[in-house]
Design an enzyme around this catalytic site. Sequence first.
Site, PDB file in Angstrom:
ATOM      1  N   SER A  15       0.837  -1.210   0.000  1.00  0.00           N
ATOM      2  CA  SER A  15       0.000   0.000   0.000  1.00  0.00           C
ATOM      3  C   SER A  15       0.870   1.258   0.000  1.00  0.00           C
ATOM      4  O   SER A  15       0.535   2.239  -0.665  1.00  0.00           O
ATOM      5  CB  SER A  15      -0.947  -0.004   1.200  1.00  0.00           C
ATOM      6  OG  SER A  15      -0.246   0.211   2.408  1.00  0.00           O
ATOM      7  N   ASN A  16       1.999   1.232   0.697  1.00  0.00           N
ATOM      8  CA  ASN A  16       2.908   2.382   0.639  1.00  0.00           C
ATOM      9  C   ASN A  16       3.514   2.516  -0.744  1.00  0.00           C
ATOM     10  O   ASN A  16       3.673   3.630  -1.264  1.00  0.00           O
ATOM     11  CB  ASN A  16       4.004   2.239   1.696  1.00  0.00           C
ATOM     12  CG  ASN A  16       3.538   2.676   3.068  1.00  0.00           C
ATOM     13  OD1 ASN A  16       3.335   3.866   3.295  1.00  0.00           O
ATOM     14  ND2 ASN A  16       3.348   1.727   3.958  1.00  0.00           N
ATOM     15  N   ARG A  64      18.150 -19.790  -0.241  1.00  0.00           N
ATOM     16  CA  ARG A  64      19.386 -19.341  -0.887  1.00  0.00           C
ATOM     17  C   ARG A  64      20.287 -18.613   0.096  1.00  0.00           C
ATOM     18  O   ARG A  64      19.810 -17.898   0.981  1.00  0.00           O
ATOM     19  CB  ARG A  64      19.068 -18.367  -2.022  1.00  0.00           C
ATOM     20  CG  ARG A  64      17.989 -18.860  -2.949  1.00  0.00           C
ATOM     21  CD  ARG A  64      17.552 -17.790  -3.879  1.00  0.00           C
ATOM     22  NE  ARG A  64      18.634 -17.430  -4.788  1.00  0.00           N
ATOM     23  CZ  ARG A  64      18.557 -16.407  -5.637  1.00  0.00           C
ATOM     24  NH1 ARG A  64      17.470 -15.652  -5.647  1.00  0.00           N
ATOM     25  NH2 ARG A  64      19.556 -16.137  -6.445  1.00  0.00           N
ATOM     26  N   MET A  91      10.434  -7.076   3.993  1.00  0.00           N
ATOM     27  CA  MET A  91      10.676  -7.756   5.282  1.00  0.00           C
ATOM     28  C   MET A  91      11.958  -8.579   5.318  1.00  0.00           C
ATOM     29  O   MET A  91      12.050  -9.564   6.070  1.00  0.00           O
ATOM     30  CB  MET A  91       9.450  -8.625   5.624  1.00  0.00           C
ATOM     31  CG  MET A  91       8.158  -7.849   5.711  1.00  0.00           C
ATOM     32  SD  MET A  91       8.266  -6.382   6.779  1.00  0.00           S
ATOM     33  CE  MET A  91       8.085  -7.147   8.364  1.00  0.00           C
ATOM     34  N   ARG A  92      12.979  -8.169   4.511  1.00  0.00           N
ATOM     35  CA  ARG A  92      14.289  -8.820   4.629  1.00  0.00           C
ATOM     36  C   ARG A  92      15.277  -7.799   5.200  1.00  0.00           C
ATOM     37  O   ARG A  92      15.280  -6.645   4.780  1.00  0.00           O
ATOM     38  CB  ARG A  92      14.807  -9.319   3.271  1.00  0.00           C
ATOM     39  CG  ARG A  92      13.911 -10.212   2.499  1.00  0.00           C
ATOM     40  CD  ARG A  92      13.450 -11.400   3.257  1.00  0.00           C
ATOM     41  NE  ARG A  92      14.522 -12.271   3.723  1.00  0.00           N
ATOM     42  CZ  ARG A  92      14.336 -13.243   4.604  1.00  0.00           C
ATOM     43  NH1 ARG A  92      13.120 -13.426   5.116  1.00  0.00           N
ATOM     44  NH2 ARG A  92      15.324 -13.983   5.002  1.00  0.00           N
ATOM     45  N   LEU A  94      18.694  -6.218   5.159  1.00  0.00           N
ATOM     46  CA  LEU A  94      19.779  -6.133   4.183  1.00  0.00           C
ATOM     47  C   LEU A  94      21.132  -6.195   4.887  1.00  0.00           C
ATOM     48  O   LEU A  94      21.293  -5.680   6.000  1.00  0.00           O
ATOM     49  CB  LEU A  94      19.656  -4.826   3.398  1.00  0.00           C
ATOM     50  CG  LEU A  94      18.370  -4.686   2.552  1.00  0.00           C
ATOM     51  CD1 LEU A  94      18.235  -3.265   2.026  1.00  0.00           C
ATOM     52  CD2 LEU A  94      18.374  -5.696   1.406  1.00  0.00           C
ATOM     53  N   ASN A 108      13.593   3.859   4.092  1.00  0.00           N
ATOM     54  CA  ASN A 108      12.689   2.851   4.646  1.00  0.00           C
ATOM     55  C   ASN A 108      11.603   3.539   5.456  1.00  0.00           C
ATOM     56  O   ASN A 108      11.847   4.608   6.026  1.00  0.00           O
ATOM     57  CB  ASN A 108      13.456   1.886   5.560  1.00  0.00           C
ATOM     58  CG  ASN A 108      12.542   0.821   6.157  1.00  0.00           C
ATOM     59  OD1 ASN A 108      11.706   0.235   5.476  1.00  0.00           O
ATOM     60  ND2 ASN A 108      12.660   0.618   7.483  1.00  0.00           N
ATOM     61  N   HIS A 110       9.219   2.880   8.753  1.00  0.00           N
ATOM     62  CA  HIS A 110       9.089   2.016   9.935  1.00  0.00           C
ATOM     63  C   HIS A 110       7.891   2.485  10.747  1.00  0.00           C
ATOM     64  O   HIS A 110       7.782   3.685  11.036  1.00  0.00           O
ATOM     65  CB  HIS A 110      10.356   2.077  10.782  1.00  0.00           C
ATOM     66  CG  HIS A 110      10.297   1.206  11.993  1.00  0.00           C
ATOM     67  ND1 HIS A 110      10.465  -0.160  11.933  1.00  0.00           N
ATOM     68  CD2 HIS A 110      10.075   1.504  13.294  1.00  0.00           C
ATOM     69  CE1 HIS A 110      10.346  -0.667  13.139  1.00  0.00           C
ATOM     70  NE2 HIS A 110      10.097   0.317  13.993  1.00  0.00           N
ATOM     71  N   ASP A 146      16.926  -0.052  11.636  1.00  0.00           N
ATOM     72  CA  ASP A 146      15.999   1.009  12.064  1.00  0.00           C
ATOM     73  C   ASP A 146      16.706   2.157  12.772  1.00  0.00           C
ATOM     74  O   ASP A 146      16.169   2.761  13.698  1.00  0.00           O
ATOM     75  CB  ASP A 146      14.912   0.429  12.991  1.00  0.00           C
ATOM     76  CG  ASP A 146      14.080  -0.655  12.328  1.00  0.00           C
ATOM     77  OD1 ASP A 146      13.574  -1.552  13.032  1.00  0.00           O
ATOM     78  OD2 ASP A 146      13.962  -0.613  11.084  1.00  0.00           O
TER      79      ASP A 146
HETATM   80  C1  GRF Z   1       3.343  -0.727   7.140  1.00  0.00           C
HETATM   81  O1  GRF Z   1       2.900  -0.408   8.434  1.00  0.00           O
HETATM   82  C2  GRF Z   1       4.808  -0.378   7.027  1.00  0.00           C
HETATM   83  O2  GRF Z   1       5.218   0.670   7.890  1.00  0.00           O
HETATM   84  C3  GRF Z   1       5.474  -1.634   7.448  1.00  0.00           C
HETATM   85  O3  GRF Z   1       4.682  -2.679   6.869  1.00  0.00           O
HETATM   86  C4  GRF Z   1       3.313  -2.238   6.891  1.00  0.00           C
HETATM   87  C5  GRF Z   1       2.635  -2.658   5.585  1.00  0.00           C
HETATM   88  O4  GRF Z   1       3.067  -1.875   4.592  1.00  0.00           O
HETATM   89  N1  GRF Z   1       6.857  -1.696   7.036  1.00  0.00           N
HETATM   90  P1  GRF Z   1       2.505  -2.017   3.064  1.00  0.00           P
HETATM   91  O5  GRF Z   1       1.013  -1.917   3.074  1.00  0.00           O
HETATM   92  O6  GRF Z   1       2.969  -3.343   2.566  1.00  0.00           O
HETATM   93  O7  GRF Z   1       3.147  -0.864   2.371  1.00  0.00           O
END
Ligand code: GRF
Length: 197
Positions: A15-16, A64, A91-92, A94, A108, A110, A146
Amino acid sequence: MTHRAVAILISGTGSNMLRLVESMQGADHPARPVLVLSNRPEAKGLKHAAALGVPTAVVDHRGRPKPEFEAEMDAALRDAGAEILCLAGFMRVLSADFIARWEGRILNIHPSLLPLFKGLDTHARAIASGMAVHGATVHEVIADLDAGPILGQAVVPILPDDTPDTLAARLLPAEHRLYPEALRRFAAGNRARFALL
Ligand code: GRF
């Protein structure tokens, strides 16, 4: 007007990512999306990006060694001509080596008011802390998780009967305003911190 080339890295809904892509449609925006990359082939955001005409790529991390995964990701990003990377629900974690190759060019978002609540479960931890406010942070990515320079923060209230889900739902629209503004400023060379209250 030259446009900075932006690649957006996602793992899920994206969504972002969508708000970032939509925000870069404006003629006066200093950047353009060149790629949406996911480490998960099933990430819903990939279809949304393709529907907006943005090239997509998948580099699956599963099974991998990390250096191999990151080398393939790095090649895909360079092939796309990316100059700036935006992590958006990616969600990895780096490696320091990968971050060094893109130093000063990775953003990023957060879902907390950093430096508070680094890591996961930020909404539950904010509620448990007894605080009255919560928020999101866009920061530059460095090797410490972070912990990079903060570019912008958005603040929302925590209500007495909030659950992590209701708080997350209140924060997401604020994230969707914060990240596009932070990218616009960053792509124009403006690293000055700002707040959305
Ligand atoms: C969001 O709250 C973002 O801050 C976090 O993951 C959530 C989902 O984000 N990293 P999105 O809808 O996949 O952009």
